[in-house]
Design a protein around this motif. Structure first.
Motif, PDB file in Angstrom:
ATOM      1  N   THR A 270     -21.889 -14.580   8.242  1.00 28.87           N
ATOM      2  CA  THR A 270     -22.625 -13.942   9.330  1.00 28.87           C
ATOM      3  C   THR A 270     -22.614 -12.428   9.155  1.00 28.87           C
ATOM      4  O   THR A 270     -21.896 -11.894   8.323  1.00 28.87           O
ATOM      5  CB  THR A 270     -22.002 -14.271  10.707  1.00 28.87           C
TER       6      THR A 270
ATOM      7  N   CYS B 163     -21.335 -10.166  10.890  1.00 29.98           N
ATOM      8  CA  CYS B 163     -20.031  -9.554  11.134  1.00 29.98           C
ATOM      9  C   CYS B 163     -19.289  -9.344   9.811  1.00 29.98           C
ATOM     10  O   CYS B 163     -18.659  -8.306   9.611  1.00 29.98           O
ATOM     11  CB  CYS B 163     -19.245 -10.474  12.042  1.00 29.98           C
TER      12      CYS B 163
ATOM     13  N   ILE C 215     -18.099  -5.780   8.152  1.00 26.64           N
ATOM     14  CA  ILE C 215     -16.706  -5.505   7.777  1.00 26.64           C
ATOM     15  C   ILE C 215     -16.611  -5.080   6.316  1.00 26.64           C
ATOM     16  O   ILE C 215     -15.952  -4.091   5.981  1.00 26.64           O
ATOM     17  CB  ILE C 215     -15.817  -6.734   8.077  1.00 26.64           C
TER      18      ILE C 215
ATOM     19  N   HIS D  65     -26.046  -4.877  17.846  1.00 21.16           N
ATOM     20  CA  HIS D  65     -25.302  -6.099  18.179  1.00 21.16           C
ATOM     21  C   HIS D  65     -23.823  -5.786  18.358  1.00 21.16           C
ATOM     22  O   HIS D  65     -23.254  -5.005  17.603  1.00 21.16           O
ATOM     23  CB  HIS D  65     -25.486  -7.132  17.071  1.00 21.16           C
ATOM     24  N   PHE D  66     -23.203  -6.427  19.352  1.00 19.71           N
ATOM     25  CA  PHE D  66     -21.803  -6.087  19.663  1.00 19.71           C
ATOM     26  C   PHE D  66     -20.848  -6.438  18.530  1.00 19.71           C
ATOM     27  O   PHE D  66     -19.705  -5.990  18.509  1.00 19.71           O
ATOM     28  CB  PHE D  66     -21.362  -6.747  20.971  1.00 19.71           C
ATOM     29  N   SER D  67     -21.309  -7.238  17.569  1.00 24.93           N
ATOM     30  CA  SER D  67     -20.464  -7.535  16.410  1.00 24.93           C
ATOM     31  C   SER D  67     -20.115  -6.270  15.645  1.00 24.93           C
ATOM     32  O   SER D  67     -19.106  -6.212  14.951  1.00 24.93           O
ATOM     33  CB  SER D  67     -21.187  -8.477  15.447  1.00 24.93           C
TER      34      SER D  67
ATOM     35  N   LYS E 129     -17.066  -4.793  17.298  1.00 23.82           N
ATOM     36  CA  LYS E 129     -15.926  -5.679  17.012  1.00 23.82           C
ATOM     37  C   LYS E 129     -15.449  -5.479  15.577  1.00 23.82           C
ATOM     38  O   LYS E 129     -14.252  -5.379  15.312  1.00 23.82           O
ATOM     39  CB  LYS E 129     -16.342  -7.131  17.251  1.00 23.82           C
TER      40      LYS E 129
ATOM     41  N   LYS F 180     -13.547  -2.253  15.186  1.00 23.85           N
ATOM     42  CA  LYS F 180     -12.199  -2.339  15.761  1.00 23.85           C
ATOM     43  C   LYS F 180     -11.269  -3.134  14.844  1.00 23.85           C
ATOM     44  O   LYS F 180     -10.111  -2.767  14.636  1.00 23.85           O
ATOM     45  CB  LYS F 180     -12.254  -2.986  17.144  1.00 23.85           C
ATOM     46  N   ILE F 181     -11.766  -4.235  14.304  1.00 24.69           N
ATOM     47  CA  ILE F 181     -10.945  -5.030  13.379  1.00 24.69           C
ATOM     48  C   ILE F 181     -10.531  -4.174  12.187  1.00 24.69           C
ATOM     49  O   ILE F 181      -9.409  -4.263  11.697  1.00 24.69           O
ATOM     50  CB  ILE F 181     -11.715  -6.290  12.932  1.00 24.69           C
TER      51      ILE F 181
ATOM     52  N   PRO G  32     -11.239   2.955  18.642  1.00 24.04           N
ATOM     53  CA  PRO G  32     -12.387   2.665  19.527  1.00 24.04           C
ATOM     54  C   PRO G  32     -13.049   3.929  20.065  1.00 24.04           C
ATOM     55  O   PRO G  32     -14.254   3.928  20.333  1.00 24.04           O
ATOM     56  CB  PRO G  32     -11.760   1.840  20.649  1.00 24.04           C
TER      57      PRO G  32
ATOM     58  N   THR H   7     -31.099  -7.621  18.902  1.00 24.56           N
ATOM     59  CA  THR H   7     -30.864  -8.915  19.539  1.00 24.56           C
ATOM     60  C   THR H   7     -31.478  -8.965  20.929  1.00 24.56           C
ATOM     61  O   THR H   7     -32.002  -9.991  21.354  1.00 24.56           O
ATOM     62  CB  THR H   7     -29.348  -9.171  19.643  1.00 24.56           C
ATOM     63  N   SER H   8     -31.420  -7.864  21.608  1.00 20.40           N
ATOM     64  CA  SER H   8     -31.860  -7.863  22.991  1.00 20.40           C
ATOM     65  C   SER H   8     -33.378  -7.949  23.106  1.00 20.40           C
ATOM     66  O   SER H   8     -33.921  -8.856  23.727  1.00 20.40           O
ATOM     67  CB  SER H   8     -31.325  -6.601  23.656  1.00 20.40           C
TER      68      SER H   8
END
Lengths: 491, 491
Positions: free
Chosen positions: B153, B155, B159, B190-192, B195, B198-199, B204, B249-250
């Motif tokens: 995906t 994400c 990364i 996208h909020f991924s 995320k 942060k990972i 943040p 996405t929105s």
């Protein structure tokens, strides 16, 4: 076929073509022993064969399947072959295959409960079943604040739990201290651990690799760990995370979980137990003792795709404190807002993993567990262990060979002894390396190597689903014949 | 069945059971319209139904498949239903399903070239085909130092590329400056993305969300980006990474790639273009202009599992500088040592991704490309866009409704206008939320929502493979009927 009228998901076309591929694969399994186990192609074999550009027009399945046979299969290393003894096996099964068919057939994107409730709840059920099958302590159960989730591979389990551990500790000591965090493993820990830590932004200088030695069978010793931790604390570092392994990749050794957790817990660290390969064996009561002490850990994972008849990929992860996991990984988007999540009554697995999207993964594990039951799975494990024991017996009976480390499960680490090669360790390494190459070049078996304590070792890993005693005997004969012939030339 | 004699991969058992599940799924597609699109079960439905503990003994497939029908299917949200208009669709196809069957049948673990050469080389071929199909600039090709890889995906693509960007920049400025690194996205990204950052351990507070507005259709504006970058540099931060989106996405808006890359490149930043949904559309010449400027980016990804007839999961990622990726993600283990890798002639995809293990993923994409060809895939995209246009026309003709943002691809964002609900935005939001709930509660369609600029919007996303004009017309009629009835009660 006129693309204007074509339905890419036409049920009758699906039925016809699906049957064709099932027959293709059944025939593949029938004839799998006819192929070289390790593909014998040269780099570029396919790049040079296939067209440079994409197909413009539709092609019939018959043409494509012919190309699979002609172009693809020669380039496949046959992991499902009964003569595959390399790495750790990828133990496929019909039951798991059928589960994957359902996963792909339904093709749902189960990121949260609402997006497909069965995908979430079946996963919870299966993880609780496995928890009981492995006799994991109840602290890992959903009933007690813990819970289980399916990841793809151990690397994802490392990343998610390490991130949870970091967020938890930074909440206490402040984010400005992030660069002081230290993670610990042994020099036998899978290299995915270090890769995961680096991806997380842990300074590579803060990744501690505790040395192990042959005298203690390459176990991570609690005293060595504690010494290192104390030194780090003295130097101003903050110990954060320990990975202990049950069944290391190299020699399948088992770290002493109880004492290690005791040390780590005294310093408030997160302990992850990586039982990627050997976890499956622990469904048998006679192997369960290797997990003793796991109740002291924060998380535990094993890969059902390695040795539990489940197709790649399927890493089963449990955590003791699911809130630590979800609070560090959760996301909230208006796009996904729904009543079920807001009610707090459901699990949204998107907050248990790296990615948002997730397949209906649990179907294959559920199919495997029901098709074989605990009795069937235990028989499979015991059969593989018995075959490895048989191989070990044969090696031990031949004075030219030696076994390097104890066999705990289904992997035998052996080599031709330096005593028959002028007693030189360097020459012995070179000889065994060539022996392995020579054996693999036949295409009749596939084994791989490791190096421990400077010693080149051949790993004989039983675990392919189709492997029977005759394949093990043939593999041993092949090794013997090649060794004999090479030793003859030497003298 | 006696587990002692059972072969979990017996070819004839495989054949028989495989055919059974193919028929089951073909029947499922035949009858898919009979099920509620969004599952109507309550939390706990399956947890309460299934046994608490694992099965001890083997069970026949017939029993298990009965339980799939009885227990699982009611809990499935039918993403393959022609009446599925939620999120973005997961566009399955027979061709992709067959590819997955081969992947699972061969069940190879293709971490490096040697472990299954065809898995690596077919992926390279398919990625070069797609590069040409999308007319991506040659700088992303293997021939020019770039290359493509299949992730699960977006994400994972975030990364890996963000990690590569970080390592590259830390090599220049020193690791002690890690806490100064800043990443940029828009409030529509996208909020991924957040995320992932942060990972990776990005503070943040160092994740910048550039605000967008309705007046510019929620695009990320280059000037707003540059203002923020300048401010950051002034404050001592180091700009590192930008995510631009083609098809958010929105609302599926498209960020202006050319000007954004120009800004970012001036500050030596890595630019990733996320075209998760809309990338597929760009195989049609009439949509390709949305990718103009992508040559300025460092990496590009889209999800074939969203809108290219490929089953979940399949994220296609290209990078311009494959060395940046592999040098940050590579691992070297004696367990995997082999001649091919040492020769430098091959690609080892384990160094292009997070995890070590990887499935033979490219088979499904290859099957899709060959079964449908570029012509077939373009027809599919155009059909979906045409259906969305038809829905848009219907909405526009009804004065009670309004379209909130331009329709670029196959998603229509609409709502009942505040003008028919006492002109109050808050009441309008509440009304549309209830309208959506009421429509979804019928089980006859499934749509989801977004909130942009404070406005609650219903998203009508065409993309399910089986959707035809009649399904769109029925969906619109359902929305109208429910709106009429709710408006009646209001007055």
């Amino acid at each position: 076929m006129n693309p204007n009228t074509m339905n890419p998901l036409d049920p009758e076309e699906f039925r016809k073509n699906g049957h064709m591929v099932i027959d293709f694969l059944a025939d593949y399994y029938q004839s799998i022993q006819n192929f070289p186990v390790r593909s014998q192609v040269k780099p570029g074999f396919l790049l040079e064969t296939l067209p440079d550009s994409f197909p413009l027009h539709p092609e019939p399945l018959e043409t494509i399947m012919n190309d699979v046979q002609t172009d693809i299969i020669p380039g496949i290393t046959h992991w499902q072959s009964p003569n595959f003894f390399a790495y750790f096996a990828s133990s496929g099964s019909t039951a798991s295959f059928l589960g994957e068919m359902l996963t792909n057939g339904f093709n749902v994107v189960g990121f949260n409960w609402e997006s497909s409730p069965a995908a979430t709840e079946l996963e919870m059920v299966v993880m609780e079943w496995l928890l009981k099958l492995l006799q994991l302590p109840p602290c890992f159960s959903f009933a007690n604040g813990g819970g289980g989730v399916l990841h793809g591979t151990t690397c994802e389990a490392f990343i998610c739990t390490m991130h949870a551990a970091r967020e938890k500790i930074l909440d206490q000591i402040g984010r400005q201290n992030a660069s002081k965090l230290v993670v610990y493993c042994s020099d036998q820990t899978h290299f995915s651990f270090q890769k995961s830590a680096k991806i997380l932004g842990i300074n590579p200088n803060n990744i501690r690799e505790v040395p192990t030695s042959k005298s203690s069978n390459f176990q991570l010793l609690p005293q060595s760990l504690e010494d290192m931790i104390k030194e780090d604390i003295e130097a101003g570092f903050v110990p954060m995370y320990l990975c202990a392994t049950v069944g290391t990749t190299s020699t399948t050794t088992v770290d002493p979980l109880g004492p290690l957790c005791e040390v780590a817990n005294a310093y408030n660290m997160w302990v992850h137990v990586d039982a990627a390969y050997a976890g499956s064996a622990c469904i048998c009561p006679e192997f369960r003792h290797f997990l003793n002490g796991v109740e002291g850990a924060s998380s535990f994972s094993f890969n059902a795709h390695k040795w539990l008849l489940t197709n790649l990929a399927c890493c089963c992860l449990w955590v003791k404190d699911r809130l630590a996991l979800t609070s560090s990984l959760s996301t909230n988007s208006v796009l996904l807002r729904n009543k079920a999540t807001e009610s707090g009554e459901v699990v949204d697995y998107k907050d248990w993993q790296i990615t948002l999207s997730r397949r209906f993964q649990s179907l294959k594990l559920w199919m495997v567990l029901r098709t074989h039951g605990a009795t069937g799975l235990r028989e499979m494990i015991r059969k593989h262990v018995k075959l490895a024991k048989e191989f070990q017996r044969l090696v031990a009976m031949d004075a030219r060979f030696e076994i390097l480390v104890p066999r705990y499960f289904s992997v035998v680490c052996f080599r031709v002894s330096p005593s028959v090669i002028n007693d030189d360790e360097g020459d012995a390494n070179e000889f065994n390396k060539k022996l392995l190459q020579s054996v693999n070049a036949t295409g009749r078996v596939y084994m791989t190597q490791t190096i421990v304590g400077g010693i080149f070792v051949i790993r004989f890993a039983v675990g392919a689903t189709l492997t029977e005693e005759k394949h093990v005997l043939k593999a041993w004969k092949l090794v013997c014949d090649h060794a004999t012939s090479m030793l003859c030339k030497l003298n």
